[in-house]
Design a protein around this motif. Structure first.
Motif, PDB file in Angstrom:
ATOM      1  N   VAL A 184    -126.461   5.837  -0.133  1.00 29.12           N
ATOM      2  CA  VAL A 184    -127.421   4.742  -0.302  1.00 29.12           C
ATOM      3  C   VAL A 184    -128.028   4.778  -1.700  1.00 29.12           C
ATOM      4  N   VAL A 185    -128.372   5.978  -2.170  1.00 32.52           N
ATOM      5  CA  VAL A 185    -128.932   6.113  -3.517  1.00 32.52           C
ATOM      6  C   VAL A 185    -127.920   5.661  -4.576  1.00 32.52           C
ATOM      7  N   ILE A 186    -126.656   6.047  -4.393  1.00 31.85           N
ATOM      8  CA  ILE A 186    -125.612   5.620  -5.336  1.00 31.85           C
ATOM      9  C   ILE A 186    -125.488   4.102  -5.349  1.00 31.85           C
ATOM     10  N   GLY A 187    -125.532   3.498  -4.169  1.00 36.23           N
ATOM     11  CA  GLY A 187    -125.448   2.041  -4.095  1.00 36.23           C
ATOM     12  C   GLY A 187    -126.606   1.356  -4.791  1.00 36.23           C
ATOM     13  N   ILE A 188    -127.817   1.899  -4.632  1.00 35.78           N
ATOM     14  CA  ILE A 188    -128.995   1.301  -5.264  1.00 35.78           C
ATOM     15  C   ILE A 188    -128.938   1.460  -6.776  1.00 35.78           C
ATOM     16  N   LEU A 189    -128.590   2.657  -7.246  1.00 36.43           N
ATOM     17  CA  LEU A 189    -128.526   2.889  -8.690  1.00 36.43           C
ATOM     18  C   LEU A 189    -127.446   2.034  -9.351  1.00 36.43           C
ATOM     19  N   GLY A 190    -126.286   1.951  -8.711  1.00 36.74           N
ATOM     20  CA  GLY A 190    -125.224   1.129  -9.265  1.00 36.74           C
ATOM     21  C   GLY A 190    -125.607  -0.332  -9.340  1.00 36.74           C
ATOM     22  N   ALA A 191    -126.279  -0.824  -8.301  1.00 36.36           N
ATOM     23  CA  ALA A 191    -126.707  -2.221  -8.299  1.00 36.36           C
ATOM     24  C   ALA A 191    -127.803  -2.469  -9.328  1.00 36.36           C
ATOM     25  N   GLU A 192    -128.703  -1.504  -9.492  1.00 37.50           N
ATOM     26  CA  GLU A 192    -129.792  -1.660 -10.458  1.00 37.50           C
ATOM     27  C   GLU A 192    -129.267  -1.678 -11.885  1.00 37.50           C
ATOM     28  N   LEU A 193    -128.367  -0.773 -12.208  1.00 36.01           N
ATOM     29  CA  LEU A 193    -127.825  -0.719 -13.569  1.00 36.01           C
ATOM     30  C   LEU A 193    -126.946  -1.922 -13.879  1.00 36.01           C
ATOM     31  N   GLY A 194    -126.247  -2.397 -12.876  1.00 39.57           N
ATOM     32  CA  GLY A 194    -125.372  -3.546 -13.080  1.00 39.57           C
ATOM     33  C   GLY A 194    -125.991  -4.881 -12.766  1.00 39.57           C
ATOM     34  N   LYS A 195    -127.261  -4.870 -12.285  1.00 39.86           N
ATOM     35  CA  LYS A 195    -127.971  -6.089 -11.928  1.00 39.86           C
ATOM     36  C   LYS A 195    -127.192  -6.914 -10.908  1.00 39.86           C
ATOM     37  N   THR A 196    -126.806  -6.240  -9.817  1.00 41.99           N
ATOM     38  CA  THR A 196    -126.093  -6.893  -8.717  1.00 41.99           C
ATOM     39  C   THR A 196    -126.908  -6.711  -7.431  1.00 41.99           C
ATOM     40  N   PRO A 197    -126.600  -7.450  -6.362  1.00 44.91           N
ATOM     41  CA  PRO A 197    -127.361  -7.334  -5.110  1.00 44.91           C
ATOM     42  C   PRO A 197    -127.339  -5.910  -4.543  1.00 44.91           C
ATOM     43  N   LYS A 198    -128.512  -5.357  -4.266  1.00 44.83           N
ATOM     44  CA  LYS A 198    -128.623  -3.967  -3.810  1.00 44.83           C
ATOM     45  C   LYS A 198    -128.142  -3.792  -2.378  1.00 44.83           C
ATOM     46  N   LEU A 199    -128.445  -4.748  -1.497  1.00 42.37           N
ATOM     47  CA  LEU A 199    -128.114  -4.592  -0.080  1.00 42.37           C
ATOM     48  C   LEU A 199    -126.610  -4.474   0.125  1.00 42.37           C
ATOM     49  N   SER A 201    -124.353  -3.681  -2.021  1.00 40.02           N
ATOM     50  CA  SER A 201    -123.857  -2.480  -2.683  1.00 40.02           C
ATOM     51  C   SER A 201    -124.051  -1.248  -1.792  1.00 40.02           C
ATOM     52  N   CYS A 202    -125.212  -1.137  -1.161  1.00 36.42           N
ATOM     53  CA  CYS A 202    -125.482  -0.002  -0.270  1.00 36.42           C
ATOM     54  C   CYS A 202    -124.591  -0.036   0.972  1.00 36.42           C
ATOM     55  N   VAL A 203    -124.452  -1.212   1.557  1.00 35.63           N
ATOM     56  CA  VAL A 203    -123.623  -1.344   2.760  1.00 35.63           C
ATOM     57  C   VAL A 203    -122.175  -0.993   2.458  1.00 35.63           C
ATOM     58  N   ARG A 204    -121.689  -1.432   1.306  1.00 33.06           N
ATOM     59  CA  ARG A 204    -120.301  -1.199   0.922  1.00 33.06           C
ATOM     60  C   ARG A 204    -119.996   0.292   0.790  1.00 33.06           C
ATOM     61  N   VAL A 205    -120.808   1.012   0.040  1.00 33.10           N
ATOM     62  CA  VAL A 205    -120.535   2.439  -0.165  1.00 33.10           C
ATOM     63  C   VAL A 205    -120.818   3.245   1.100  1.00 33.10           C
TER      64      VAL A 205
END
Length: 230
Positions: A184-199, A201-205
């Motif tokens: 979940v943390v990886i999904g949030i960080l990746g979405a934050e750095l890439g400015k993409t939807p966080k939800l 991204s978290c569900v996917r990983v």
């Protein structure tokens, strides 16, 4: 009696050249920060961000799945830790080498294409154009380092989670729980750095990690239940 500006000069505050108070200065600073953020080219982050997210996700999922697979047939904590440690070292080296080779191949292809375009083009400012293109080319070394370091960081999560737990069932549950939290943390960080939807991204990983751990545990458990000597 109120004093006036000497020699009839108008104060800077009256003509609006100086902010009236600190609140207005803070608002101006905030607006400038927002404008700067809008001008950031997030495509420049794509190469190393992709390598870092892939490395962290791969290190976490592969090592956790490997430890879950060994734990399906071996209750000894030493066996799980040795398997996880070997997997983390081999995986980090493999990710770094593979990332360097693949990105360097991409770099060579893009440079070759750039040279062909420059030879065919009649554009006068070739030097400026070449500089702009080179600025966007992938960096193999950055990608390799980002991948290796992030893989190692991801692999440490299941290793440290299982290191100090002697009970077999609790150890497996803790590995899954900590791996899920890290995903979940990886999904949030990746979405934050890439400015993409966080939800999403978290569900996917998270779903990908659960599937990998479940498949590895289930298949290894089924092989172990057939009476194969391990």
């Amino acid at each position: 009696m109120a004093s006036s500006a000497p020699c009839g000069l108008v104060s800077l505050n009256q003509v609006g050249l100086v902010p009236k108070n600190e609140k207005e200065m803070e608002q101006n600073q905030t607006q400038m920060t927002k404008d700067n953020n809008k001008n950031i080219d997030y495509t420049q982050r794509a190469q190393w961000l992709r390598a870092a997210v892939l490395g962290a996700n791969d290190g976490l999922v592969s090592v956790a799945s490997l430890m879950m697979g060994v734990g399906a047939v071996k209750k000894d904590v030493k066996a799980m830790l040795l398997a996880g440690f070997a997997g983390s070292i081999a995986g980090a080296c493999g990710m770094a080498i593979g990332e360097f080779v693949s990105v360097y191949t991409q770099y060579e292809v893009e440079v070759s294409q750039m040279k062909r375009d420059m030879n065919m083009s009649s554009y006068k400012g070739e030097s400026e154009r070449e500089f702009e293109i080179r600025r966007t080319l992938p960096n193999p070394l950055h990608a390799a380092l980002a991948s290796a370091l992030s893989f190692t960081m991801g692999a440490l999560v299941p290793l440290l989670s299982a290191a100090f737990i002697s009970d077999y069932r609790i150890r497996l549950l803790v590995v899954v729980a900590m791996a899920s939290l890290a995903l979940v943390v990886i999904g949030i960080l990746g979405a934050e750095l890439g400015k993409t939807p966080k939800l999403w991204s978290c569900v996917r990983v998270l779903l990908g990690g659960w599937m990998a751990m479940a498949v590895t545990f289930g298949l290894t458990k089924s092989i172990g239940s057939t009476g194969l000597e391990l």
